[in-house]
Design a protein around this motif. Structure first.
Motif, PDB file in Angstrom:
ATOM      1  N   GLY A 162       0.808  -1.216   0.000  1.00  0.00           N
ATOM      2  CA  GLY A 162       0.000   0.000   0.000  1.00  0.00           C
ATOM      3  C   GLY A 162       0.840   1.265   0.000  1.00  0.00           C
ATOM      4  O   GLY A 162       2.039   1.255   0.296  1.00  0.00           O
ATOM      5  N   GLY A 163       0.183   2.365  -0.329  1.00  0.00           N
ATOM      6  CA  GLY A 163       0.880   3.632  -0.401  1.00  0.00           C
ATOM      7  C   GLY A 163       0.850   4.386   0.916  1.00  0.00           C
ATOM      8  O   GLY A 163       0.521   3.839   1.965  1.00  0.00           O
ATOM      9  N   SER A 164       1.182   5.660   0.847  1.00  0.00           N
ATOM     10  CA  SER A 164       1.187   6.505   2.036  1.00  0.00           C
ATOM     11  C   SER A 164       0.582   7.854   1.681  1.00  0.00           C
ATOM     12  O   SER A 164       0.440   8.203   0.509  1.00  0.00           O
ATOM     13  CB  SER A 164       2.605   6.682   2.585  1.00  0.00           C
ATOM     14  OG  SER A 164       3.433   7.297   1.608  1.00  0.00           O
ATOM     15  N   ALA A 165       0.222   8.603   2.699  1.00  0.00           N
ATOM     16  CA  ALA A 165      -0.347   9.937   2.512  1.00  0.00           C
ATOM     17  C   ALA A 165       0.084  10.799   3.689  1.00  0.00           C
ATOM     18  O   ALA A 165       0.396  10.275   4.769  1.00  0.00           O
ATOM     19  CB  ALA A 165      -1.871   9.859   2.431  1.00  0.00           C
ATOM     20  N   PRO A 166       0.112  12.118   3.508  1.00  0.00           N
ATOM     21  CA  PRO A 166       0.487  12.999   4.622  1.00  0.00           C
ATOM     22  C   PRO A 166      -0.465  12.827   5.800  1.00  0.00           C
ATOM     23  O   PRO A 166      -1.679  12.711   5.630  1.00  0.00           O
ATOM     24  CB  PRO A 166       0.361  14.404   4.012  1.00  0.00           C
ATOM     25  CG  PRO A 166       0.469  14.197   2.538  1.00  0.00           C
ATOM     26  CD  PRO A 166      -0.141  12.863   2.265  1.00  0.00           C
ATOM     27  N   LYS A 167       0.084  12.796   6.994  1.00  0.00           N
ATOM     28  CA  LYS A 167      -0.730  12.641   8.203  1.00  0.00           C
ATOM     29  C   LYS A 167      -1.330  13.977   8.617  1.00  0.00           C
ATOM     30  O   LYS A 167      -0.718  15.036   8.415  1.00  0.00           O
ATOM     31  CB  LYS A 167       0.132  12.084   9.345  1.00  0.00           C
ATOM     32  CG  LYS A 167       0.726  10.705   9.070  1.00  0.00           C
ATOM     33  CD  LYS A 167       1.597  10.265  10.249  1.00  0.00           C
ATOM     34  CE  LYS A 167       2.356   8.979   9.953  1.00  0.00           C
ATOM     35  NZ  LYS A 167       1.473   7.812   9.843  1.00  0.00           N
ATOM     36  N   ILE A 168      -2.519  13.913   9.199  1.00  0.00           N
ATOM     37  CA  ILE A 168      -3.158  15.111   9.744  1.00  0.00           C
ATOM     38  C   ILE A 168      -2.548  15.392  11.115  1.00  0.00           C
ATOM     39  O   ILE A 168      -2.528  14.521  11.983  1.00  0.00           O
ATOM     40  CB  ILE A 168      -4.676  14.925   9.862  1.00  0.00           C
ATOM     41  CG1 ILE A 168      -5.308  14.810   8.474  1.00  0.00           C
ATOM     42  CG2 ILE A 168      -5.309  16.074  10.649  1.00  0.00           C
ATOM     43  CD1 ILE A 168      -6.798  14.505   8.502  1.00  0.00           C
ATOM     44  N   THR A 169      -2.060  16.603  11.306  1.00  0.00           N
ATOM     45  CA  THR A 169      -1.444  16.952  12.591  1.00  0.00           C
ATOM     46  C   THR A 169      -2.399  17.705  13.514  1.00  0.00           C
ATOM     47  O   THR A 169      -2.286  17.605  14.733  1.00  0.00           O
ATOM     48  CB  THR A 169      -0.175  17.803  12.350  1.00  0.00           C
ATOM     49  OG1 THR A 169      -0.521  18.935  11.543  1.00  0.00           O
ATOM     50  CG2 THR A 169       0.882  16.974  11.620  1.00  0.00           C
TER      51      THR A 169
END
Length: 437
Positions: free
Chosen positions: A30-37
Motif C-alpha cells: 500500500g501507499g502513504s499519505a500525509p498525516k493530519i497533525t
C-alpha cells in the motif's frame, strides 16, 4: 540464478526468504499519505466545507435534538474521540446546547459497551457531558418499523434515532470483506438496525441457492452491483441522516483524511480516498501462482480472526488453484471463541447450512476462510502450538517461512510449474488492495 531476500513481519519478529528474482512478479504494498497533525482544525474544515450538502451550521438550528451515532468498542481504530469534540463544538456554536445532543453507540448485534469502554470511544470530557445510549437490536420496543427495501429487507431502526430532529453519522472508512467498504451507511445498517433487518441484509452475502456458498458479487472494495452494500444504502435512506463525518486512517493508525457531508456522497468520496491509500495498481496480468503475505505483524495477527483480513487481498492477487503462504503469529488463535468455534464442520455444505440458519459476521468470515482453503492451497506460518487449530480451518501449518516454501515447491511440482511459477509478495496485506487491469 540471482536470488533476492524478502522480509515479512510475523508477530513481533521478521521472517526472511531468498527467492529467484526471475520468478518474482512484484511486491504489492500500500501507499502513504500525509498525516493530519491538527485533528480539530481538519474536522472543522470538513464540516464547514462538506461534500454533497450545505455546511453543518446550515442544517441544524437551535431547538433541534441531535443524535450523534458512534461506532462501538470494536472500532476504536477510527479514533472517534479525537474528532467528535470538534463536531460538538460546531453544534454548540450553532446554538445547540449539550442537553439537546445525545450519543447512540451503533452496536448492531454486538454486546453493550460498559462505561469504561464508552469513555474510550468518546473521551472523558464528552462522556461526562453528553447522554450516551447503546443501541438494542433485539428490543421489540427499541426499534421502529419504517418499511421494506427493494430486496425484501424489513427496516427496523433505533427509535431514539428515528425520533431525533437530526442524525449525524460518525465512524471510519476501510475495506470490508462483503460490504465492499465499511463506514458510511454501516453506522445505520447494521449499527442502528433491528436483528431481523441485519439478518436479512447479511444473508445477501451468500448465494440464493443453498450450496452456492459465498456470493461472488459481494466482495472487498465492490460497491456497484454489490447487493449487500446497495441494500445497506436503502436501509440508511429510510432514516436519511442529515450529515456524516468519517475518518480515514493509514497503516500506522494515524489520520490522513476526514470526510464530511451527505451520508452517501461524502462516504463514497471517502472510499475513493481509501483506494488511493491502499490500492496498488499491479502489473497487467500479474496474478501469480504463489502469494506470500503478512498481515503486517503484531497486533494485526494477534489472532486468526484479525489476521485473516489479509486473505481476501491475497486471493485477489492469486491465480486460480494458487498457493497462499500466510504469516500469522496468532498467540491468541482461539480468540474470539465465536469465530473459532465455527470450524467444527467436516464439509462446506454443513457449514453453509448452519451459517444460513444463524448468520453472524464471525461465522461468515470463518466460512470464507474454510472455502478459500478448499479452492486454494493455504499454508499458514505460525507457532507450533497452533498447528492443530490451523488444521481445523483447512489450512496447512508450517513453523517457518522456509518450511512453508518447501511445501509450496512440492505443490508447484505437482502442478507442473516447478520452472515457470510466479510469486507476488504482500508485506501489509490487511492494508493493501491489489488492482489488476
Amino acid at each position: 540464478m540471482a536470488l533476492k531476500r524478502y522480509a515479512l513481519n510475523i508477530g513481533k519478529r521478521v521472517e526472511s526468504i531468498e527467492l529467484p528474482e526471475e520468478h518474482i512478479v512484484q511486491v504489492i504494498d500500500g501507499g502513504s499519505a500525509p498525516k493530519i497533525t491538527d485533528i480539530r482544525q481538519a474536522t472543522l474544515e470538513a464540516v464547514r466545507n462538506p461534500i454533497g450538502t450545505p455546511a453543518l451550521s446550515r442544517l441544524v438550528q437551535k431547538g433541534d435534538t441531535v443524535a450523534l451515532i458512534v461506532s462501538d468498542i470494536t472500532r476504536t481504530w477510527s479514533r472517534t474521540k479525537d474528532y467528535l469534540p470538534a463536531i460538538v463544538e460546531e453544534l454548540n456554536n450553532c446554538g445547540i446546547p449539550d442537553e439537546d445532543i445525545f450519543v447512540i453507540v451503533a452496536t448492531g448485534t454486538h454486546r453493550d459497551n460498559d462505561d469504561d469502554e464508552k469513555r474510550l470511544i468518546l473521551g472523558e470530557e464528552l462522556f461526562d457531558r453528553l447522554q450516551v445510549f447503546d443501541h438494542d437490536a433485539y428490543g421489540t420496543e427499541a426499534n421502529i418499523f419504517l418499511g421494506t427495501t427493494s430486496r425484501g429487507t424489513p427496516v427496523y431502526i433505533d427509535k431514539r434515532a428515528v425520533e431525533a430532529d437530526k442524525v449525524i453519522l460518525t465512524g471510519g472508512i476501510t475495506t470490508h470483506l462483503f460490504a465492499g467498504f465499511g463506514g458510511g451507511r454501516k453506522s445505520v445498517m447494521p449499527g442502528l438496525a433491528g436483528v431481523e433487518t441485519i439478518k436479512h441484509n447479511h444473508l445477501l452475502a451468500l448465494t440464493d441457492e443453498v450450496g452456492g456458498g459465498v456470493n461472488r458479487e459481494t466482495y472487498l472494495t465492490k460497491i456497484e452491483g454489490n447487493r449487500v452494500s446497495e441494500d445497506m444504502c436503502e436501509v440508511c435512506a429510510f432514516l436519511n441522516p442529515c450529515f456524516l463525518v468519517n475518518s480515514i486512517m493509514d497503516a500506522e493508525g494515524d489520520f490522513v483524511r476526514i470526510v464530511a457531508g451527505h451520508w452517501y456522497e461524502a462516504w463514497y468520496a471517502g472510499t475513493q480516498e481509501v483506494m488511493k491509500l491502499q490500492g496498488v495498481e499491479a502489473k497487467a496480468k500479474a496474478k501469480a501462482d504463489v502469494v506470500i503475505g503478512s498481515s503486517g505483524g503484531y497486533p494485526m495477527d494477534i489472532n486468526l480472526y484479525q489476521g485473516m483480513k489479509s486473505y481476501a487481498p491475497a486471493q485477489m492477487a492469486m491465480q486460480p488453484n494458487g498457493i497462499f503462504i500466510a504469516l500469522l503469529d496468532c498467540p491468541d488463535i482461539y480468540e474470539p471463541p465465536s469465530f473459532f468455534d465455527c470450524f467444527r464442520f467436516n464439509d462446506e455444505l454443513s457449514m453453509e447450512k448452519e451459517l444460513r440458519a444463524g448468520f453472524t459476521i464471525p461465522f461468515y468470515i470463518a466460512f470464507y476462510m474454510y472455502c478459500m482453503s478448499k479452492q486454494f492451497t493455504v499454508i499458514m506460518v505460525t507457532r507450533p502450538e497452533n498447528f492443530d487449530a490451523v488444521r481445523k480451518t483447512g489450512q496447512i501449518p508450517a513453523a517457518t517461512l522456509a518450511e512453508a516454501w518447501e511445501l509450496a515447491q512440492e505443490k508447484l511440482k505437482e502442478q507442473g510449474k516447478s520452472e515457470t511459477y510466479t510469486v507476488n509478495i504482500m508485506p501489509h496485506g490487511v492494508n493493501t488492495v491489489p488492482m489488476f487491469k
